[in-house]
Design an enzyme around this catalytic site. Structure first.
Site, PDB file in Angstrom:
ATOM      1  N   HIS A   1       0.885  -1.123   0.223  1.00  0.00           N
ATOM      2  CA  HIS A   1      -0.133   0.153  -0.050  1.00  0.00           C
ATOM      3  C   HIS A   1       0.773   1.280  -0.096  1.00  0.00           C
ATOM      4  CE1 HIS A   1      -2.242  -3.388   2.302  1.00  0.00           C
ATOM      5  NE2 HIS A   1      -2.975  -2.907   1.298  1.00  0.00           N
TER       6      HIS A   1
HETATM    7  S1  FES Z   1       1.724  -0.396   3.314  1.00  0.00           S
HETATM    8 FE1  FES Z   1       0.007  -1.854   3.611  1.00  0.00          FE
HETATM    9  S2  FES Z   1       1.032  -3.621   4.596  1.00  0.00           S
HETATM   10 FE2  FES Z   1       2.744  -2.255   3.886  1.00  0.00          FE
END
Ligand code: FES
Length: 138
Positions: A103
């Protein structure tokens, strides 16, 4: 009832020889089933980590609180993103630290969260230097 050998091994401390890790390189080892990154930081990476205004960080922590005094070139962190648990990639991201592709969390050369949804810094596991070139994790 005593734990069996595999249980003891899974929780036992591990020793890691740092001498083969060149400056600017990282290795990944496993301790208690968790990936551990060991980074041999360059002077530039240390300087970048120390030039930051700590108060501006999402999870304010000074670099010298995340490494061992006298061994500032070594960063040891648990390689599990503090967002949802993916494994970040070393030497990626705009801070030359770690990048989590799940993410988009970006950590710096001290393993501190700088961008993205992760709420806290990469965790420093318990470890100690048993010699100048060897650490014991756990
Ligand atoms: S940014 Fe979501 S698990 Fe690493």
């Amino acid at each position: 009832m005593n734990p069996d050998a595999s249980t003891i091994a899974a929780g036992a401390p591990i020793e890691v020889d740092l001498s083969p890790i060149a400056e600017g390189q990282d290795i990944k080892v496993f301790w208690r089933g968790k990936p551990i990154y060991i980074s041999h930081r360059t002077k530039k990476q240390i300087d970048e980590a120390r030039a930051v205004n700590v108060a501006s960080l999402p999870d304010p922590q000074a670099d010298d609180a995340r490494v061992k005094s006298g061994h500032e070139q070594w960063l040891v962190v648990i390689g599990i993103c503090t967002h949802l648990g993916c494994i970040p990639i070393a030497h990626e991201g705009s801070y030359d630290g770690f990048f989590c592709p799940c993410h988009g969390s970006v950590y710096d050369t001290s393993g501190r969260i700088r961008q993205g949804p992760a709420p806290t810094n990469l965790v420093v596991p318990p470890y100690q230097f048993v010699s100048d070139t060897k650490i014991q994790i756990g």
